[in-house]
Design a protein around this motif. Sequence first.
Motif, short mmCIF file in Angstrom:
data_model
loop_
_atom_site.label_atom_id
_atom_site.label_comp_id
_atom_site.label_asym_id
_atom_site.label_seq_id
_atom_site.Cartn_x
_atom_site.Cartn_y
_atom_site.Cartn_z
N GLN A 1 0.90 -1.37 -0.10
CA GLN A 1 0.12 -0.19 -0.02
C GLN A 1 0.87 1.33 0.20
O GLN A 1 0.61 2.20 -0.65
CB GLN A 1 -1.17 0.04 1.02
CG GLN A 1 -2.04 -1.01 1.22
CD GLN A 1 -2.68 -1.23 2.30
OE1 GLN A 1 -2.44 -0.99 3.60
NE2 GLN A 1 -4.10 -1.76 2.39
N SER A 2 1.81 1.13 0.81
CA SER A 2 3.01 2.61 0.91
C SER A 2 3.55 2.49 -0.66
O SER A 2 3.62 3.77 -0.97
CB SER A 2 3.93 2.22 1.89
OG SER A 2 3.29 2.32 3.31
N GLY A 3 3.81 1.49 -1.24
CA GLY A 3 4.48 1.77 -2.37
C GLY A 3 3.67 2.16 -3.54
O GLY A 3 3.82 2.79 -4.55
N ALA A 4 2.22 1.70 -3.22
CA ALA A 4 1.37 2.25 -4.61
C ALA A 4 1.09 3.73 -4.13
O ALA A 4 0.96 4.59 -5.32
CB ALA A 4 -0.17 1.38 -4.13
N ILE A 5 1.09 4.00 -2.92
CA ILE A 5 0.91 5.61 -2.63
C ILE A 5 2.05 6.33 -3.15
O ILE A 5 2.07 7.52 -3.85
CB ILE A 5 0.54 5.82 -1.30
CG1 ILE A 5 -0.76 5.45 -0.74
CG2 ILE A 5 0.82 7.30 -0.90
CD1 ILE A 5 -0.98 5.42 0.76
N LEU A 6 3.33 5.86 -3.10
CA LEU A 6 4.39 6.60 -3.35
C LEU A 6 4.51 6.60 -4.91
O LEU A 6 4.91 7.56 -5.45
CB LEU A 6 5.89 5.91 -2.67
CG LEU A 6 6.01 6.14 -1.27
CD1 LEU A 6 7.07 5.00 -0.97
CD2 LEU A 6 6.22 7.55 -0.92
N GLY B 1 0.96 -1.73 -7.95
CA GLY B 1 1.98 -0.72 -8.36
C GLY B 1 2.28 -0.80 -9.84
O GLY B 1 2.40 0.32 -10.37
N ALA B 2 2.42 -2.13 -10.56
CA ALA B 2 2.57 -2.28 -11.92
C ALA B 2 1.56 -1.68 -12.60
O ALA B 2 1.74 -1.04 -13.66
CB ALA B 2 2.46 -3.81 -12.14
N GLU C 1 5.97 14.13 2.18
CA GLU C 1 5.86 14.99 1.08
C GLU C 1 4.24 14.84 0.30
O GLU C 1 3.52 15.79 0.27
CB GLU C 1 6.79 15.11 -0.14
CG GLU C 1 6.45 15.96 -1.14
CD GLU C 1 7.66 15.96 -2.24
OE1 GLU C 1 7.41 15.93 -3.56
OE2 GLU C 1 8.90 15.81 -1.68
N ALA C 2 4.13 13.53 0.18
CA ALA C 2 2.60 13.21 -0.44
C ALA C 2 1.45 13.50 0.59
O ALA C 2 0.66 13.98 0.22
CB ALA C 2 2.70 11.75 -0.60
N ALA C 3 2.05 13.41 1.83
CA ALA C 3 0.90 13.60 3.07
C ALA C 3 0.53 15.37 2.91
O ALA C 3 -0.73 15.72 3.13
CB ALA C 3 1.32 13.36 4.35
N TYR D 1 11.97 0.65 -0.52
CA TYR D 1 11.68 1.76 -1.38
C TYR D 1 13.09 2.41 -2.02
O TYR D 1 13.90 2.69 -1.07
CB TYR D 1 10.59 2.78 -1.08
CG TYR D 1 9.35 1.96 -0.31
CD1 TYR D 1 8.35 1.46 -1.12
CD2 TYR D 1 9.47 1.84 0.87
CE1 TYR D 1 7.36 0.78 -0.27
CE2 TYR D 1 8.36 1.51 1.61
CZ TYR D 1 7.44 0.77 1.09
OH TYR D 1 6.45 0.14 1.63
N LEU D 2 12.98 2.76 -3.09
CA LEU D 2 14.14 3.60 -3.57
C LEU D 2 13.80 4.62 -4.72
O LEU D 2 13.34 3.86 -5.79
CB LEU D 2 15.47 2.87 -3.97
CG LEU D 2 16.51 3.73 -4.43
CD1 LEU D 2 17.21 4.76 -3.27
CD2 LEU D 2 17.66 2.82 -4.99
N ALA D 3 13.78 5.54 -4.57
CA ALA D 3 13.39 6.61 -5.86
C ALA D 3 14.85 7.56 -5.82
O ALA D 3 15.57 7.69 -4.84
CB ALA D 3 12.63 7.73 -5.36
N GLY D 4 15.08 7.77 -6.91
CA GLY D 4 16.55 8.34 -7.27
C GLY D 4 17.60 7.55 -7.64
O GLY D 4 17.14 5.98 -7.27
#
Length: 572
Positions: free
Chosen positions: A336-341, A371-372, A437-439, A417-420
């Motif tokens: 769920q966190s992954g989908a929101i991010l 997520g996919a 940031e999303a919040a 998770y990893l962004a960047g």
Amino acid sequence: MSDYVMTVQDKVESWLQDVHIDEETKRELRSLENNPAELEDRFYKDLEFGTGGLRGVIGAGSNRMNRYTVGRATQGFAAYLLATAKTSDSVPSVVIAHDSRHFSPEFALEAALVLAGNGIAAKLFRSLRPTPQLSFTVRRLHADGGIVITASHNPPEYNGYKVYNASGGQLVPHEAEQVIAHIRQVESFAQVKRLTREEAEAKGLLVWLDEAEDEAFAGTVASVSVNPELLRSGAGKDVVIVYTPLHGTGNGPVRRVLDKLGFSQVHIVPEQEQPDAEFSTVKSPNPEEREAFKMAIELGRKTCADILIGTDPDADRMGAVVRTKSGEYEILTGNQSGAILMYYMLSQLKEKGKLPENGAVVKTIVTSELGAEIARHYGLTVFNTLTGFKYIGEKMNEFEKSGSYTYVFGYEESYGYLAGNYARDKDAVVAASLISEAAAYYKQQGKTLMDVLEDIYREFGYYREALSSITMKGKDGVAKIGALMTSWRVSPPDSINGFTVTEVLDYSLGLDGLPKENVLKFLLDDGSWFCLRPSGTEPKIKFYFAVKGSSDDDAKARLASLQEQVLSRANS
């Protein structure tokens, strides 16, 4: 060549007679002379490399984490580095970090001194640092490898030793196999080369890293923000955050990055702020479990927090709890966190015209398809890897080398998770900053993150997932797990939960170009699936479940029924 095989008693005696082993360790072994079962467990095998390194219970013995098993592993790693060095003109270097566990600083220093004994420069953090910072620093300093002493979210009696390559990723199988081959050549502790601390420092082979690396890491993580204009406008000041580092390494880095981004209402759970090797306020320092958030939820209620964030001891996993419209707090699963991010990042990048045309998302085979679906909706290509972030890191390297795709986001259901593009391992610090940031973004729209998740479900489908584990400790446990996998492999069910099993994916055969791994995934004709996977780091077998329903209630009912039927067979 002799066919003689050492018995457990032979191995115990060899440790007791070895002049290279200290007296305290020998006293510990002598105290167990009337406990043959314990000695059997400590010596029936050598502690093995699992997913990227060693992990085990701390104590004396070849199947335990101690300075001797660490030293032997490091000697093998050093031999591997020297054998694969790009050039002989420069001194190879390795960055070393450690978490807050028992003996973590001592094991980190031991690894450094063995590297130094082999002529390899060890660049060591003076105090605890997160695993993702280790990955980042290996890349930033152009080191030849990295070591982090951690057992992630395991119980307090555990510690571990993870090895990284020059790209900052955990060793993938073909690299680990070479390291293991070198370790096996270290047949006695006399072969372990080691300098004293004073010798290593005098030769410039023990280098202490300073706060410049902390600032570089925090600045880089903060730069991953997808909506800096929002934060510059002061939106972060309106979000109330409760954060718990669960006695681990995340306290400084997470707070530093949130401060850089303008989040001024950050409350730290005081009882869990400081490092504590016993993790005395929780049963398990695991942000996947609601119990770990008990104190954070209490503080959240007092502060009316919008979001609660927890990071595990080495700060590579992030868990989030969000406030609902009714004022209650609900823990998000990793999926769920992954989908929101994913939804937040991709929607923002699209709105700003910054979505790369060749963008890619990478997830593991046991991670939700939600997520996919989101990624494909925004025009990104989705890649699946085996479980373990090292495979996501490997995919990132492929993209970077070929230029075929631009990495945007990678994640796994186990809260990683990893962004960047700055690291090659999961990072709870960037996950914490992005979900905050999303919040902030959605709060300006009058929405909680639970509202956003419901929006996602309505648009993409009601996905639900679960994970169950069966623990089987010791020598017998290994055999039982093997027998269980054989049973499902040889006699797969024709149907489960009233639905036909349409396909059995046996990843031990090397499917879809992936490395071979002992994993079975069963696909059902209603679109649901379940998966069996022995853990690479713990004495347990994991069962993953995933369904898609017509509503949230329907999905929950399907999931509960699927779990019940699969586990009933597994336990029979």
